[in-house]
Design a protein around this motif. Structure first.
Motif, mmCIF file in Angstrom:
data_model
loop_
_atom_site.group_PDB
_atom_site.id
_atom_site.type_symbol
_atom_site.label_atom_id
_atom_site.label_comp_id
_atom_site.label_asym_id
_atom_site.label_seq_id
_atom_site.Cartn_x
_atom_site.Cartn_y
_atom_site.Cartn_z
ATOM 1 N N ASP A 29 25.981 18.191 -10.570
ATOM 2 C CA ASP A 29 25.869 17.316 -11.735
ATOM 3 C C ASP A 29 26.685 17.820 -12.928
ATOM 4 O O ASP A 29 26.685 17.171 -13.991
ATOM 5 C CB ASP A 29 24.398 17.191 -12.150
ATOM 6 C CG ASP A 29 23.550 16.528 -11.077
ATOM 7 O OD1 ASP A 29 24.074 15.631 -10.391
ATOM 8 O OD2 ASP A 29 22.375 16.924 -10.912
ATOM 9 N N PRO A 31 29.648 18.396 -15.360
ATOM 10 C CA PRO A 31 30.999 17.907 -15.677
ATOM 11 C C PRO A 31 31.978 19.073 -15.704
ATOM 12 O O PRO A 31 31.572 20.228 -15.881
ATOM 13 C CB PRO A 31 30.830 17.283 -17.065
ATOM 14 C CG PRO A 31 29.677 18.005 -17.664
ATOM 15 C CD PRO A 31 28.749 18.351 -16.535
ATOM 16 N N HIS A 37 44.474 17.325 -16.415
ATOM 17 C CA HIS A 37 44.055 16.987 -15.054
ATOM 18 C C HIS A 37 45.045 16.004 -14.441
ATOM 19 O O HIS A 37 45.137 14.852 -14.861
ATOM 20 C CB HIS A 37 42.654 16.361 -15.060
ATOM 21 C CG HIS A 37 42.213 15.893 -13.708
ATOM 22 N ND1 HIS A 37 41.408 14.783 -13.524
ATOM 23 C CD2 HIS A 37 42.468 16.389 -12.476
ATOM 24 C CE1 HIS A 37 41.187 14.618 -12.236
ATOM 25 N NE2 HIS A 37 41.821 15.565 -11.576
ATOM 26 N N THR A 39 45.481 13.801 -11.532
ATOM 27 C CA THR A 39 44.563 13.261 -10.534
ATOM 28 C C THR A 39 45.100 13.417 -9.109
ATOM 29 O O THR A 39 44.321 13.591 -8.170
ATOM 30 C CB THR A 39 44.270 11.779 -10.811
ATOM 31 O OG1 THR A 39 45.514 11.056 -10.884
ATOM 32 C CG2 THR A 39 43.520 11.620 -12.124
ATOM 33 N N GLY A 49 36.735 12.617 -7.480
ATOM 34 C CA GLY A 49 35.583 11.851 -7.916
ATOM 35 C C GLY A 49 34.651 12.581 -8.859
ATOM 36 O O GLY A 49 33.671 11.985 -9.330
ATOM 37 N N ARG A 50 34.945 13.839 -9.168
ATOM 38 C CA ARG A 50 34.079 14.565 -10.099
ATOM 39 C C ARG A 50 34.319 14.101 -11.537
ATOM 40 O O ARG A 50 35.341 13.494 -11.859
ATOM 41 C CB ARG A 50 34.325 16.077 -9.980
ATOM 42 C CG ARG A 50 33.823 16.690 -8.683
ATOM 43 C CD ARG A 50 32.323 16.500 -8.505
ATOM 44 N NE ARG A 50 31.559 17.138 -9.557
ATOM 45 C CZ ARG A 50 30.817 18.219 -9.395
ATOM 46 N NH1 ARG A 50 30.737 18.805 -8.200
ATOM 47 N NH2 ARG A 50 30.125 18.745 -10.396
ATOM 48 N N ASP A 51 33.369 14.425 -12.394
ATOM 49 C CA ASP A 51 33.433 14.032 -13.802
ATOM 50 C C ASP A 51 34.318 15.030 -14.562
ATOM 51 O O ASP A 51 33.847 16.047 -15.049
ATOM 52 C CB ASP A 51 32.014 14.014 -14.378
ATOM 53 C CG ASP A 51 31.979 13.662 -15.864
ATOM 54 O OD1 ASP A 51 33.021 13.239 -16.408
ATOM 55 O OD2 ASP A 51 30.906 13.830 -16.480
ATOM 56 N N PHE A 52 35.619 14.708 -14.639
ATOM 57 C CA PHE A 52 36.554 15.553 -15.374
ATOM 58 C C PHE A 52 36.641 15.065 -16.824
ATOM 59 O O PHE A 52 36.736 13.865 -17.085
ATOM 60 C CB PHE A 52 37.947 15.513 -14.740
ATOM 61 C CG PHE A 52 38.079 16.356 -13.510
ATOM 62 C CD1 PHE A 52 38.309 17.720 -13.602
ATOM 63 C CD2 PHE A 52 37.964 15.795 -12.248
ATOM 64 C CE1 PHE A 52 38.432 18.500 -12.484
ATOM 65 C CE2 PHE A 52 38.084 16.565 -11.110
ATOM 66 C CZ PHE A 52 38.315 17.928 -11.224
ATOM 67 N N ARG A 53 36.644 16.014 -17.746
ATOM 68 C CA ARG A 53 36.777 15.695 -19.161
ATOM 69 C C ARG A 53 37.938 16.507 -19.719
ATOM 70 O O ARG A 53 37.820 17.717 -19.938
ATOM 71 C CB ARG A 53 35.470 16.000 -19.898
ATOM 72 C CG ARG A 53 34.285 15.249 -19.298
ATOM 73 C CD ARG A 53 32.993 15.471 -20.033
ATOM 74 N NE ARG A 53 31.872 14.838 -19.335
ATOM 75 C CZ ARG A 53 30.618 14.840 -19.774
ATOM 76 N NH1 ARG A 53 30.319 15.445 -20.943
ATOM 77 N NH2 ARG A 53 29.658 14.259 -19.073
#
Length: 366
Positions: A29, A31, A37, A39, A49-53
């Motif tokens: 879970d 981030p 990044h 892609t 598919g991970r939550d990249f910020r």
């Protein structure tokens, strides 16, 4: 316990990104805060598919493809990550990720691949006198000062080898727990017939010194398969003998296939840890390596490989001849068993224990 992960620039899927992928599996879970990044670099990998910020650097269209030029902005950019709402921050650090700002009630742990090599250990090698040298040296001088101050913000360090732990202590005057990186040893077969060729595996960049190996095998007239790509490739191909084969950047299945059939991996780099030698041993292949860096912790001279002291074509030639005369003590099965000590489950267990123990101590102090 709410966890956030921090990494630097994701422009490829190499050793540090594989570590990040395993950290992401442990904390599904969490981030992932990054500077840049790409892609395409995570497409088809466990990180897809991970939550990249990403930081504001990711929105600079002319520079994001040349992220090394952005080094002067990285300290500022990494300090802009908004980490409010998280109890634990785990940074995967080899340049600036450890410099994030956290509050006094947040635990910050840094898994360190190395203090930034070009600013410290490789500084003299990569920034010789030249037209832009004074400016580049000044910028790195400023970066080193920030780097050491940023290390003071970290509550606990882990290093990917004893070699790097010594570097962390020398650079930051901080102790680091050694947690070797995860190597997926189970994807390799070690029971196939060996053939008469050797392998070089890795990015073809100057500090890997693949050219030393290519020169040696050109002299000996032996077959060598070079797996990897990079700025050195064209020059290496131009000087290589007719029995040197360049495969370029290969899929994992091809890498596993060549390692499972070769006589040995030849490795001339001084790596912080060195995943390729462990992968070779998992595939039942001995390792002929320069006796520096992380291989001292993974390759046992005479048992799982041959270590040589002189990094030159002559030194490689001598090591290959010693290997062909005496071989190594361990069988292919023994090599695979040796490599399993660096497997995925060990990494997951040690990281979990490290984080949980640090969080328990930190919570008690609060």
């Amino acid at each position: 316990m709410q966890v956030a992960l921090v990494h630097e620039c994701i422009a490829g899927y190499h050793g540090s990104e594989r570590v990040l992928a395993e950290l992401a599996k442990l904390y599904p879970d969490a981030p992932i805060f990054v500077l840049i990044h790409h892609t395409k670099a995570t497409r088809g990998t466990p990180l897809e598919g991970r939550d990249f910020r990403a930081s504001f650097l990711d929105r600079l269209p002319w520079l994001r493809d040349h992220h090394r030029l952005l080094l002067p902005l990285m300290p500022y950019a990494v300090e802009q990550h908004d980490l409010r709402g998280f109890d634990v921050v785990i940074s995967s650090h080899h340049t600036a990720a450890h410099g994030v700002l956290t509050r006094s009630d947040q635990l910050h742990l840094a898994y360190t691949h190395s203090p930034f090599r070009y600013a410290w250990d490789l500084y003299a090698d990569h920034f010789p006198p030249g037209e832009w040298a004074p400016l580049r040296r000044y910028l790195l001088h400023r970066f080193r000062g920030w780097d050491q101050r940023a290390a003071l913000r970290v509550d606990g360090f882990a290093a990917n080898s004893r070699h790097v732990a010594r570097r962390v202590h020398r650079t930051y005057r901080r102790d680091a727990r050694v947690i070797y990186p995860p190597v997926d040893t189970e994807r390799f077969r070690h029971d196939r017939m060996r053939e008469e060729f050797y392998v070089v595996l890795g990015r073809l960049v100057a500090y890997k010194h693949a050219g030393v190996v290519v020169d040696a095998f050109t002299r000996m007239g032996k077959r060598l398969v070079v797996i990897g790509d990079g700025p050195e490739r064209q020059a290496l191909e131009e000087g290589a003998g007719r029995r040197i084969e360049f495969l370029g950047q290969a899929e994992e299945a091809m890498v596993a296939d060549r390692l499972s059939r070769c006589r040995a991996l030849v490795f001339a780099a001084e790596e912080d840890f060195g995943i390729a030698p462990v992968e070779a041993m998992a595939a039942g292949a001995p390792v002929i390596a320069w006796d520096r860096g992380g291989v001292r912790e993974t390759v046992i001279d005479g048992e799982t490989g041959v270590l040589f002291g002189e990094r030159s074509a002559a030194g490689v030639v001598d090591a290959v001849r010693r290997f062909e005369r005496g071989g190594v003590e361990k069988t292919a099965e023994g090599l695979h068993c040796h490599a399993e000590a660096f497997g995925l489950e060990r990494f997951r267990g040690e990281v979990t224990a490290w984080v949980e123990a640090a969080w328990r101590r930190f919570s008690e102090d609060l």
